[in-house]
Scaffold this active site. Structure first.
Site, PDB file in Angstrom:
ATOM      1  N   THR A  70       5.995   3.145  12.780  1.00 53.65           N
ATOM      2  CA  THR A  70       4.581   3.409  13.073  1.00 53.65           C
ATOM      3  C   THR A  70       4.393   4.031  14.455  1.00 53.65           C
ATOM      4  OG1 THR A  70       2.524   2.236  13.641  1.00 53.65           O
ATOM      5  CG2 THR A  70       4.511   0.943  13.714  1.00 53.65           C
ATOM      6  N   ASP A  71       3.316   4.782  14.607  1.00 47.45           N
ATOM      7  CA  ASP A  71       2.998   5.338  15.930  1.00 47.45           C
ATOM      8  C   ASP A  71       2.609   4.233  16.922  1.00 47.45           C
ATOM      9  OD1 ASP A  71       0.493   4.653  14.907  1.00 47.45           O
ATOM     10  OD2 ASP A  71      -0.429   6.614  15.243  1.00 47.45           O
ATOM     11  N   GLU A  72       2.349   3.026  16.402  1.00 48.13           N
ATOM     12  CA  GLU A  72       1.925   1.942  17.302  1.00 48.13           C
ATOM     13  C   GLU A  72       3.039   1.532  18.263  1.00 48.13           C
ATOM     14  OE1 GLU A  72      -0.582  -1.078  15.607  1.00 48.13           O
ATOM     15  OE2 GLU A  72      -1.181   0.230  13.972  1.00 48.13           O
TER      16      GLU A  72
ATOM     17  N   TYR B 260       2.721  -7.245  16.329  1.00 50.84           N
ATOM     18  CA  TYR B 260       3.105  -6.347  15.225  1.00 50.84           C
ATOM     19  C   TYR B 260       3.877  -5.146  15.755  1.00 50.84           C
ATOM     20  CZ  TYR B 260       2.625  -2.390  12.026  1.00 50.84           C
ATOM     21  OH  TYR B 260       2.884  -1.273  11.268  1.00 50.84           O
TER      22      TYR B 260
ATOM     23  N   ARG C  24      -8.309   6.505  15.849  1.00 51.07           N
ATOM     24  CA  ARG C  24      -7.084   6.489  15.050  1.00 51.07           C
ATOM     25  C   ARG C  24      -6.908   7.882  14.441  1.00 51.07           C
ATOM     26  NH1 ARG C  24      -6.723   2.704  17.763  1.00 51.07           N
ATOM     27  NH2 ARG C  24      -6.223   0.539  17.260  1.00 51.07           N
TER      28      ARG C  24
ATOM     29  N   GLU D 160       5.422  -7.204   7.552  1.00 54.04           N
ATOM     30  CA  GLU D 160       4.095  -7.754   7.826  1.00 54.04           C
ATOM     31  C   GLU D 160       3.407  -6.643   8.606  1.00 54.04           C
ATOM     32  OE1 GLU D 160       2.603 -10.523   6.937  1.00 54.04           O
ATOM     33  OE2 GLU D 160       4.334 -11.274   5.825  1.00 54.04           O
TER      34      GLU D 160
ATOM     35  N   LYS E 201       7.865  -3.963  15.241  1.00 53.92           N
ATOM     36  CA  LYS E 201       8.268  -2.668  14.655  1.00 53.92           C
ATOM     37  C   LYS E 201       9.143  -1.890  15.642  1.00 53.92           C
ATOM     38  CE  LYS E 201       7.161  -1.082  11.208  1.00 53.92           C
ATOM     39  NZ  LYS E 201       7.784  -1.184   9.862  1.00 53.92           N
TER      40      LYS E 201
ATOM     41  N   GLY F 210      -6.177  -7.003  23.298  1.00 51.28           N
ATOM     42  CA  GLY F 210      -5.131  -5.977  23.488  1.00 51.28           C
ATOM     43  C   GLY F 210      -5.351  -4.726  22.666  1.00 51.28           C
TER      44      GLY F 210
ATOM     45  N   PHE G 260       0.818  -1.222   0.000  1.00 59.01           N
ATOM     46  CA  PHE G 260       0.000   0.000   0.000  1.00 59.01           C
ATOM     47  C   PHE G 260       0.859   1.284   0.000  1.00 59.01           C
ATOM     48  CE2 PHE G 260      -2.329   2.760   3.336  1.00 59.01           C
ATOM     49  CZ  PHE G 260      -2.855   3.602   2.368  1.00 59.01           C
ATOM     50  N   ILE G 261       1.595   1.527   1.082  1.00 61.72           N
ATOM     51  CA  ILE G 261       2.298   2.813   1.167  1.00 61.72           C
ATOM     52  C   ILE G 261       3.524   2.817   0.249  1.00 61.72           C
ATOM     53  CG2 ILE G 261       3.255   4.562   2.720  1.00 61.72           C
ATOM     54  CD1 ILE G 261       1.816   3.163   5.027  1.00 61.72           C
TER      55      ILE G 261
HETATM   56  P1  NAD Z   1       1.399  -3.624   3.241  1.00 59.95           P
HETATM   57  O1  NAD Z   1       1.119  -4.834   4.057  1.00 59.95           O
HETATM   58  O2  NAD Z   1       0.337  -3.068   2.366  1.00 59.95           O
HETATM   59  O3  NAD Z   1       2.661  -3.920   2.276  1.00 59.95           O
HETATM   60  C1  NAD Z   1       3.800  -4.577   2.726  1.00 59.95           C
HETATM   61  C2  NAD Z   1       4.656  -4.921   1.498  1.00 59.95           C
HETATM   62  O4  NAD Z   1       5.869  -5.527   1.967  1.00 59.95           O
HETATM   63  C3  NAD Z   1       4.011  -5.918   0.540  1.00 59.95           C
HETATM   64  O5  NAD Z   1       4.226  -5.522  -0.794  1.00 59.95           O
HETATM   65  C4  NAD Z   1       4.733  -7.228   0.830  1.00 59.95           C
HETATM   66  O6  NAD Z   1       4.820  -8.094  -0.287  1.00 59.95           O
HETATM   67  C5  NAD Z   1       6.115  -6.702   1.226  1.00 59.95           C
HETATM   68  N1  NAD Z   1       6.844  -7.655   2.083  1.00 59.95           N
HETATM   69  C6  NAD Z   1       6.375  -8.281   3.208  1.00 59.95           C
HETATM   70  N2  NAD Z   1       7.329  -9.095   3.713  1.00 59.95           N
HETATM   71  C7  NAD Z   1       8.430  -8.940   2.910  1.00 59.95           C
HETATM   72  C8  NAD Z   1       9.733  -9.488   2.940  1.00 59.95           C
HETATM   73  N3  NAD Z   1      10.091 -10.367   3.871  1.00 59.95           N
HETATM   74  N4  NAD Z   1      10.602  -9.108   1.973  1.00 59.95           N
HETATM   75  C9  NAD Z   1      10.238  -8.227   1.008  1.00 59.95           C
HETATM   76  N5  NAD Z   1       9.014  -7.685   0.921  1.00 59.95           N
HETATM   77  C10 NAD Z   1       8.114  -8.039   1.876  1.00 59.95           C
HETATM   78  O7  NAD Z   1       1.955  -2.559   4.261  1.00 59.95           O
HETATM   79  P2  NAD Z   1       1.738  -0.970   4.288  1.00 59.95           P
HETATM   80  O8  NAD Z   1       0.467  -0.667   4.965  1.00 59.95           O
HETATM   81  O9  NAD Z   1       2.019  -0.421   2.949  1.00 59.95           O
HETATM   82  O10 NAD Z   1       2.904  -0.548   5.301  1.00 59.95           O
HETATM   83  C11 NAD Z   1       4.209  -0.256   4.812  1.00 59.95           C
HETATM   84  C12 NAD Z   1       5.095   0.115   5.983  1.00 59.95           C
HETATM   85  O11 NAD Z   1       4.559   1.248   6.656  1.00 59.95           O
HETATM   86  C13 NAD Z   1       5.213  -0.980   7.052  1.00 59.95           C
HETATM   87  O12 NAD Z   1       6.541  -1.019   7.501  1.00 59.95           O
HETATM   88  C14 NAD Z   1       4.271  -0.533   8.159  1.00 59.95           C
HETATM   89  O13 NAD Z   1       4.708  -0.991   9.405  1.00 59.95           O
HETATM   90  C15 NAD Z   1       4.399   0.971   8.037  1.00 59.95           C
HETATM   91  N6  NAD Z   1       3.217   1.767   8.465  1.00 59.95           N
HETATM   92  C16 NAD Z   1       1.985   1.487   7.967  1.00 59.95           C
HETATM   93  C17 NAD Z   1       0.887   2.292   8.331  1.00 59.95           C
HETATM   94  C18 NAD Z   1      -0.488   2.052   7.741  1.00 59.95           C
HETATM   95  O14 NAD Z   1      -1.426   2.735   8.149  1.00 59.95           O
HETATM   96  N7  NAD Z   1      -0.661   1.144   6.804  1.00 59.95           N
HETATM   97  C19 NAD Z   1       1.074   3.341   9.226  1.00 59.95           C
HETATM   98  C20 NAD Z   1       2.364   3.584   9.724  1.00 59.95           C
HETATM   99  C21 NAD Z   1       3.421   2.794   9.318  1.00 59.95           C
HETATM  100  P1  TYD Z   2      -6.601  -1.455  11.097  1.00 60.93           P
HETATM  101  O1  TYD Z   2      -6.977  -0.907   9.751  1.00 60.93           O
HETATM  102  O2  TYD Z   2      -6.373  -2.922  11.229  1.00 60.93           O
HETATM  103  O3  TYD Z   2      -5.323  -0.624  11.589  1.00 60.93           O
HETATM  104  P2  TYD Z   2      -4.605  -0.616  13.055  1.00 60.93           P
HETATM  105  O4  TYD Z   2      -5.096  -1.732  13.871  1.00 60.93           O
HETATM  106  O5  TYD Z   2      -3.166  -0.786  12.677  1.00 60.93           O
HETATM  107  O6  TYD Z   2      -4.913   0.729  13.631  1.00 60.93           O
HETATM  108  O7  TYD Z   2      -7.726  -1.050  12.133  1.00 60.93           O
HETATM  109  C1  TYD Z   2      -8.086   0.289  12.359  1.00 60.93           C
HETATM  110  C2  TYD Z   2      -9.087   0.300  13.488  1.00 60.93           C
HETATM  111  O8  TYD Z   2     -10.295  -0.342  13.052  1.00 60.93           O
HETATM  112  C3  TYD Z   2      -8.636  -0.478  14.718  1.00 60.93           C
HETATM  113  O9  TYD Z   2      -9.099   0.195  15.888  1.00 60.93           O
HETATM  114  C4  TYD Z   2      -9.334  -1.815  14.586  1.00 60.93           C
HETATM  115  C5  TYD Z   2     -10.625  -1.462  13.880  1.00 60.93           C
HETATM  116  N1  TYD Z   2     -11.184  -2.506  12.989  1.00 60.93           N
HETATM  117  C6  TYD Z   2     -12.528  -2.866  13.096  1.00 60.93           C
HETATM  118  O10 TYD Z   2     -13.269  -2.344  13.949  1.00 60.93           O
HETATM  119  N2  TYD Z   2     -13.007  -3.820  12.251  1.00 60.93           N
HETATM  120  C7  TYD Z   2     -12.234  -4.446  11.317  1.00 60.93           C
HETATM  121  O11 TYD Z   2     -12.736  -5.338  10.580  1.00 60.93           O
HETATM  122  C8  TYD Z   2     -10.862  -4.055  11.210  1.00 60.93           C
HETATM  123  C9  TYD Z   2      -9.957  -4.684  10.187  1.00 60.93           C
HETATM  124  C10 TYD Z   2     -10.370  -3.071  12.064  1.00 60.93           C
END
Ligand code: NAD
Ligand code: TYD
Length: 341
Positions: free
Chosen positions: A125-127, A153, A217, A84, A157, A278, A11-12
């Site tokens: 991540t802020d988590e 997770y 969030r 992941e 991180k 949790g 995604f990102i």
């Molecule tokens: P995502 O799950 O959409 O994508 C993860 C990507 O990493 C995928 O393309 C997957 O194939 C690849 N990948 C996974 N394991 C791998 C490995 N062992 N080797 C090579 N590639 C691998 O994740 P995202 O939501 O795009 O998040 C990207 C980064 O941003 C992560 O590090 C996550 O912790 C961080 N992040 C995400 C959010 C969010 O809201 N999604 C917020 C803050 C930080």
């Molecule tokens: P998520 O998108 O999994 O991100 P994160 O847990 O990393 O913040 O979830 C966002 C919020 O939505 C979180 O409080 C959990 C909640 N949630 C639901 O209520 N239902 C769902 O099916 C999912 C996937 C998340």
């Protein structure tokens, strides 16, 4: 400049690939991605047409493959998105989170030491800060808030972040870290809240809301996150952590209701299900440091960003329907089967 973007089929990372190709057309981008369930080459279809872009399928924890790539490409910057990333999956099975998120980070940094780079940037991540109480809206995460994780997770991180800072202190590796709040926007995998709700609401399916839907969030449009990472990896101070967030706190219920309203779907689709173990209550970022040092400010208001995101999902049904028709369906049935009955 040559930049390795790991996790660019996710995604990102995918959004970041497009951000770089658009805003720095002089740079070369190499995407290193294992293509796990979350990686999707369709996301990179347009990028593949650009001669400045290259895709390499490999695991960041595979030392031989990573060293081979570094030896051949000699990157200047490495930005690590590969991870992941889903909390619920980490509760089901933590092991792969430790392998990819911690050991993978180590392998990448070892390669950086071996072959030399100007910057290793860790996308975090802020988590890692744990959560804040709902009744203290005055509290925010700053870069000095103690690490205090809740899920496998976030623990993985946080471990990676500590390792990154240790490689800076001990080996003088030129690192930086950004810790961002929840992102939303195009190419978001439909297991995460916002795309899950959009795709299920469009199909008039029950919408699983954990607990009472009160958890908060701090939502940021993905392009704003990409702009912040780009600034930090090029101009941020080495060895520093920068928080990224847009002061955009919403409860899950507010988010779900906003989507339903825009899609003109009934709130009766909302189905309260057993809470996540949790479950973090509230995330809220104080982004003062990145604003003061680098002038970053988010450009997209939630009302506009969520509309653009919904439009994107409406216009790219094939992208997410392909995902929903594949392996992901098994995951959904396993995770939600009994909870939605
Ligand atoms: P995502 O799950 O959409 O994508 C993860 C990507 O990493 C995928 O393309 C997957 O194939 C690849 N990948 C996974 N394991 C791998 C490995 N062992 N080797 C090579 N590639 C691998 O994740 P995202 O939501 O795009 O998040 C990207 C980064 O941003 C992560 O590090 C996550 O912790 C961080 N992040 C995400 C959010 C969010 O809201 N999604 C917020 C803050 C930080
Ligand atoms: P998520 O998108 O999994 O991100 P994160 O847990 O990393 O913040 O979830 C966002 C919020 O939505 C979180 O409080 C959990 C909640 N949630 C639901 O209520 N239902 C769902 O099916 C999912 C996937 C998340």
């Amino acid at each position: 400049m040559k930049i390795i973007v790991t996790g660019g089929a996710g995604f990102i990372g995918g959004n970041f690939v497009y951000y770089e190709l658009k805003n720095h057309p002089e740079d070369e981008i190499i995407c290193l991605d294992k293509l796990t369930y979350a990686g999707n080459l369709e996301t990179l279809e347009e990028a593949m047409k650009n001669p400045k872009f290259k895709f390499v399928k490999a695991d960041i924890a595979d030392r031989d493959a990573v060293y081979k790539l570094f030896r051949e490409e000699k990157p200047d910057i490495v930005v690590n998105f590969a991870a992941e990333s889903h909390v619920d999956r980490s509760i089901e099975n933590p092991e792969i989170f430790l392998k990819t998120n911690i050991l993978g980070t180590q392998v990448l940094m070892d390669a950086c030491r071996e072959f030399g780079i100007t910057r290793y940037h860790q996308v975090s991540t802020d988590e890692v800060y744990g959560d804040l109480p709902l009744d203290r809206p005055d509290l925010f995460f700053t870069e000095t808030t103690p690490i205090h994780t809740s899920s496998p997770y976030s623990a993985s991180k946080a471990s990676a972040d500590l390792l990154v800072l240790a490689y800076h202190r001990t080996f003088k590796l030129p690192v930086s870290i950004t810790r961002c709040s929840n992102n939303y926007g195009p190419y978001h995998f439909p297991e995460k809240l916002i795309p899950l709700i959009i795709s299920r609401a469009l199909a008039d399916e029950p919408l699983p809301v954990y607990g009472k839907g009160e958890n908060v969030r701090d939502w940021l449009y993905v392009e704003d996150h990409c702009a912040a990472i780009d600034l930090v990896m090029r101009k941020g101070r080495v060895g520093e952590v920068y928080n990224i967030g847009g002061h955009n706190e919403k409860s899950n219920l507010e988010v779900v209701k906003t989507i339903l309203k825009q899609l003109d779907k009934p709130e009766s689709l909302i189905t309260y299900v057993t809470d996540r173990p949790g479950h973090d209550m509230r995330y809220a970022i104080d982004p003062t440091k990145i604003h003061d040092e680098l002038g970053w400010l988010p450009q997209t208001k939630f009302e506009d960003g969520i509309r653009q995101t919904i439009d994107w999902y409406l216009n790219h049904k094939e992208w997410w329907q392909n995902i929903l028709s594949g392996d992901y369906q098994n995951y959904f049935d396993k995770m939600y089967g009994e909870r939605l009955d």
